[in-house]
Design a protein around this motif. Structure first.
Motif, PDB file in Angstrom:
ATOM      1  N   LEU A 175      64.469  71.012  33.001  1.00 40.05           N
ATOM      2  CA  LEU A 175      63.406  70.021  33.125  1.00 40.05           C
ATOM      3  C   LEU A 175      62.092  70.664  33.546  1.00 40.05           C
ATOM      4  O   LEU A 175      61.167  69.974  33.964  1.00 40.05           O
ATOM      5  N   THR A 176      62.025  71.969  33.426  1.00 37.78           N
ATOM      6  CA  THR A 176      60.830  72.716  33.827  1.00 37.78           C
ATOM      7  C   THR A 176      59.924  73.028  32.639  1.00 37.78           C
ATOM      8  O   THR A 176      58.909  73.706  32.791  1.00 37.78           O
ATOM      9  N   GLU A 177      60.305  72.541  31.466  1.00 39.11           N
ATOM     10  CA  GLU A 177      59.552  72.862  30.252  1.00 39.11           C
ATOM     11  C   GLU A 177      59.251  71.586  29.475  1.00 39.11           C
ATOM     12  O   GLU A 177      59.916  70.569  29.634  1.00 39.11           O
ATOM     13  N   GLY A 178      58.210  71.649  28.615  1.00 39.62           N
ATOM     14  CA  GLY A 178      57.867  70.526  27.757  1.00 39.62           C
ATOM     15  C   GLY A 178      56.959  69.506  28.417  1.00 39.62           C
ATOM     16  O   GLY A 178      56.557  69.649  29.573  1.00 39.62           O
ATOM     17  N   ASN A 179      56.660  68.437  27.677  1.00 45.01           N
ATOM     18  CA  ASN A 179      55.778  67.375  28.152  1.00 45.01           C
ATOM     19  C   ASN A 179      56.429  66.614  29.309  1.00 45.01           C
ATOM     20  O   ASN A 179      57.577  66.177  29.202  1.00 45.01           O
ATOM     21  N   VAL A 180      55.694  66.453  30.409  1.00 40.44           N
ATOM     22  CA  VAL A 180      56.256  65.829  31.609  1.00 40.44           C
ATOM     23  C   VAL A 180      56.696  64.392  31.345  1.00 40.44           C
ATOM     24  O   VAL A 180      57.814  63.997  31.679  1.00 40.44           O
ATOM     25  N   ALA A 181      55.796  63.585  30.756  1.00 43.14           N
ATOM     26  CA  ALA A 181      56.114  62.175  30.522  1.00 43.14           C
ATOM     27  C   ALA A 181      57.317  62.033  29.594  1.00 43.14           C
ATOM     28  O   ALA A 181      58.220  61.220  29.832  1.00 43.14           O
ATOM     29  N   LYS A 182      57.342  62.840  28.554  1.00 40.56           N
ATOM     30  CA  LYS A 182      58.447  62.770  27.597  1.00 40.56           C
ATOM     31  C   LYS A 182      59.763  63.165  28.253  1.00 40.56           C
ATOM     32  O   LYS A 182      60.791  62.498  28.068  1.00 40.56           O
ATOM     33  N   GLN A 183      59.744  64.253  29.034  1.00 37.68           N
ATOM     34  CA  GLN A 183      60.949  64.692  29.732  1.00 37.68           C
ATOM     35  C   GLN A 183      61.417  63.654  30.741  1.00 37.68           C
ATOM     36  O   GLN A 183      62.612  63.383  30.872  1.00 37.68           O
ATOM     37  N   LEU A 184      60.463  63.056  31.459  1.00 40.02           N
ATOM     38  CA  LEU A 184      60.805  62.058  32.478  1.00 40.02           C
ATOM     39  C   LEU A 184      61.451  60.830  31.848  1.00 40.02           C
ATOM     40  O   LEU A 184      62.468  60.324  32.331  1.00 40.02           O
ATOM     41  N   ILE A 185      60.861  60.342  30.777  1.00 38.58           N
ATOM     42  CA  ILE A 185      61.407  59.163  30.100  1.00 38.58           C
ATOM     43  C   ILE A 185      62.773  59.477  29.494  1.00 38.58           C
ATOM     44  O   ILE A 185      63.728  58.690  29.610  1.00 38.58           O
ATOM     45  N   LYS A 186      62.882  60.642  28.875  1.00 39.36           N
ATOM     46  CA  LYS A 186      64.142  61.048  28.242  1.00 39.36           C
ATOM     47  C   LYS A 186      65.258  61.160  29.274  1.00 39.36           C
ATOM     48  O   LYS A 186      66.414  60.796  29.012  1.00 39.36           O
ATOM     49  N   PHE A 187      64.928  61.661  30.464  1.00 40.57           N
ATOM     50  CA  PHE A 187      65.926  61.810  31.518  1.00 40.57           C
ATOM     51  C   PHE A 187      66.204  60.490  32.228  1.00 40.57           C
ATOM     52  O   PHE A 187      67.348  60.182  32.576  1.00 40.57           O
ATOM     53  N   GLY A 234      62.238  74.517  42.365  1.00 37.37           N
ATOM     54  CA  GLY A 234      63.063  75.717  42.334  1.00 37.37           C
ATOM     55  C   GLY A 234      62.431  76.824  41.507  1.00 37.37           C
ATOM     56  O   GLY A 234      62.621  78.007  41.782  1.00 37.37           O
ATOM     57  N   ALA A 235      61.659  76.417  40.485  1.00 35.45           N
ATOM     58  CA  ALA A 235      60.968  77.388  39.635  1.00 35.45           C
ATOM     59  C   ALA A 235      59.551  77.684  40.120  1.00 35.45           C
ATOM     60  O   ALA A 235      58.834  78.472  39.499  1.00 35.45           O
ATOM     61  N   GLY A 236      59.128  77.051  41.213  1.00 36.88           N
ATOM     62  CA  GLY A 236      57.794  77.279  41.762  1.00 36.88           C
ATOM     63  C   GLY A 236      56.681  76.523  41.055  1.00 36.88           C
ATOM     64  O   GLY A 236      55.500  76.840  41.232  1.00 36.88           O
ATOM     65  N   LEU A 237      57.025  75.491  40.259  1.00 38.22           N
ATOM     66  CA  LEU A 237      56.024  74.732  39.485  1.00 38.22           C
ATOM     67  C   LEU A 237      55.643  73.454  40.233  1.00 38.22           C
ATOM     68  O   LEU A 237      56.033  72.346  39.863  1.00 38.22           O
ATOM     69  N   TYR A 238      54.834  73.588  41.274  1.00 39.14           N
ATOM     70  CA  TYR A 238      54.508  72.447  42.137  1.00 39.14           C
ATOM     71  C   TYR A 238      53.583  71.432  41.465  1.00 39.14           C
ATOM     72  O   TYR A 238      53.713  70.226  41.687  1.00 39.14           O
ATOM     73  N   ASP A 239      52.641  71.898  40.645  1.00 41.22           N
ATOM     74  CA  ASP A 239      51.753  70.970  39.948  1.00 41.22           C
ATOM     75  C   ASP A 239      52.535  70.090  38.979  1.00 41.22           C
ATOM     76  O   ASP A 239      52.244  68.897  38.838  1.00 41.22           O
ATOM     77  N   ARG A 240      53.520  70.676  38.339  1.00 35.35           N
ATOM     78  CA  ARG A 240      54.357  69.909  37.405  1.00 35.35           C
ATOM     79  C   ARG A 240      55.202  68.885  38.172  1.00 35.35           C
ATOM     80  O   ARG A 240      55.412  67.767  37.706  1.00 35.35           O
ATOM     81  N   ALA A 241      55.676  69.262  39.351  1.00 38.94           N
ATOM     82  CA  ALA A 241      56.433  68.328  40.191  1.00 38.94           C
ATOM     83  C   ALA A 241      55.554  67.152  40.599  1.00 38.94           C
ATOM     84  O   ALA A 241      55.996  65.988  40.589  1.00 38.94           O
TER      85      ALA A 241
END
Length: 452
Positions: free
Chosen positions: A7-19, A305-312
């Protein structure tokens, strides 16, 4: 690993909705367990049984909330290890989680067998529904190991980024539950005991089928006796996240038990039935926010866990926007059509009268929970469940319970007025969570997971 979804890759909104969509559907289906119990007993057994199932379900929910808290710890820890690409640690965490869940199930089965009467008396359980509430609690507690097992499996898969398989498992359970509900409560006339038995049998079948499926699908964890052991470092981390989450869920549940007790004292079995129906509707109404909160926990944990705080952080605000939009629609429906909700459960006129006033006040909470839940989801994902616990305790112990007592004893608002205690208290949970988020302290590596 075939079960892993990054879940650390791809479009945030798309990943969130898909999950989140399978997770939302899982929550909806799971909520159907208790609603099916209430709906079926309402049509086939009457007001006293509704009251018994409502009170019994709230007692068992305290125990279930405890395991859900531990499961959150498992999801967060596994997700952060997935983000850090440490798969061996994932395996050790799974073995530890299963072991903790098994021992907890044994403890609660024994404990509740001896203390069920104490809890029901504290709740001012109406005499007419007392025996049915007791039957419901005992049967659920004797089969609680299956509930714990299912929640452990779901937590593990969600931490790995898989929200689809838990939906499949819970869907099977729900179908079985509804069929058995109708059989046990209807033709067999087992009332509340039948509703509880249907729930436990369906959960058992679901858990067993899930284990068989995972074993045959090359799952990372091998279900052998030697693998079910506690690793001290993983146990420490699980408890670090899980215990505050469990305490949070239990405290919130207790605050609602106080609300139930006060309502039973004020209005007796009629008020208990009305509030029980509203509670079942509420279990659906908050699902979008709850699903988004759980999605934020898993998705943010992988990114942290991957250090991607802005994405979080982006995940958080996307989840708030989606869940708030849905909550507005639900709130509007409740305000315009409150009677239809009560009548769907075949509520009698006096039950409808009490329930309408209560649900119109209670439903203000739907406008606040998207913020409170999603803030807590991020904090849990970052390993700061202690902050979520603090906000829940302040909300429940400092505000919700005192407000219930104030409205009931001082202002004498009646059952309807007690509904306002819920949204007012949730506001303070939102404020605490929001403050910690904007402070930026959640970006500190609380779980000390080394990234590769």
């Amino acid at each position: 690993m075939g079960f892993e979804n990054r879940l650390t890759e791809g479009n945030v909104a798309k990943q969130l909705i898909k999950f989140s969509l399978p997770l939302l559907l899982s929550n909806i289906v799971q909520a159907l367990y208790s609603v099916a119990d209430m709906f079926i007993v309402g049509w086939l057994s009457g007001t006293y049984t509704i009251s018994g199932v409502n009170i019994g379900a709230q007692v068992t929910m305290i125990v279930t909330n405890f395991v859900i808290g531990l499961a959150i710890g498992g999801t967060v820890l596994i997700a952060q290890y997935i983000g850090a690409k440490k798969h061996e640690e994932v395996n050790k965490t799974i073995g530890t989680l299963f072991s903790v869940m098994g021992l907890s199930a044994i403890f609660f089965s024994i404990f509740m067998t001896f203390f069920v009467d104490v809890m029901l008396k504290v709740l001012n359980t109406p005499e007419e529904s007392y025996s049915m509430a007791k039957d419901y609690v005992l049967i659920c507690m004797w089969g609680i190991i299956f509930v714990f097992g299912y929640n452990a499996i779901s937590a593990i898969l969600r931490g790995m980024g898989d929200s689809k398989r838990p939906l499949m498992f819970v869907g099977i359970a729900c179908v079985i539950n509804v069929v058995l509900d109708i059989l046990f409560v209807g033709p067999l006339g087992m009332k509340a005991a039948g509703a509880a038995l249907a729930t436990i049998i369906s959960q058992a079948i679901s858990m067993i089928l899930a284990v068989i499926y995972l074993k045959r699908s090359g799952f990372i964890f091998e279900f052998r006796r030697e693998n079910f052991k506690m690793h001290k470092d993983k146990l420490k981390l699980l408890l670090k996240v899980g215990i505050p989450s469990s305490a949070q869920s239990v405290v919130v549940g207790i605050s609602f038990l106080v609300l139930t007790s006060m309502i039973n004292d004020i209005g007796g079995v009629t008020a208990s039935a009305a509030v029980g129906i509203v509670g079942k509707f509420n279990s659906f109404a908050i699902l979008p926010a709850a699903a988004m909160s759980a999605s934020v926990s898993a998705m943010a944990a992988q990114n942290i866990g991957a250090g991607l705080y802005d994405r979080a952080s982006k995940t958080l605000w996307t989840a708030i926007a989606i869940s708030f939009s849905i909550s507005i629609v639900i709130f509007t429906f409740v305000q315009v059509f409150p009677e239809s909700i009560l009548l769907a459960f075949k509520a009698e006129p006096d039950v409808v009268s009490i329930g309408v006033a209560y649900i119109k006040a209670f439903s203000l909470d739907y406008l606040i929970v998207p913020f409170a839940f999603c803030f807590n989801g991020l904090l849990n994902g970052a390993g700061y469940s202690i902050i979520s616990m603090t906000s829940a305790m302040v909300s429940s112990l400092v505000f919700r319970i005192p407000l219930v007592l104030l409205f009931a004893k001082v202002f004498e608002t009646g059952v309807g007025g007690l509904g306002y205690a819920v949204p007012i208290s949730t506001c303070f949970s939102m404020i605490i969570g929001g403050y910690f988020y904007f402070s930026g302290k959640w970006k500190q590596d609380r779980l000390k997971i080394q990234r590769q």
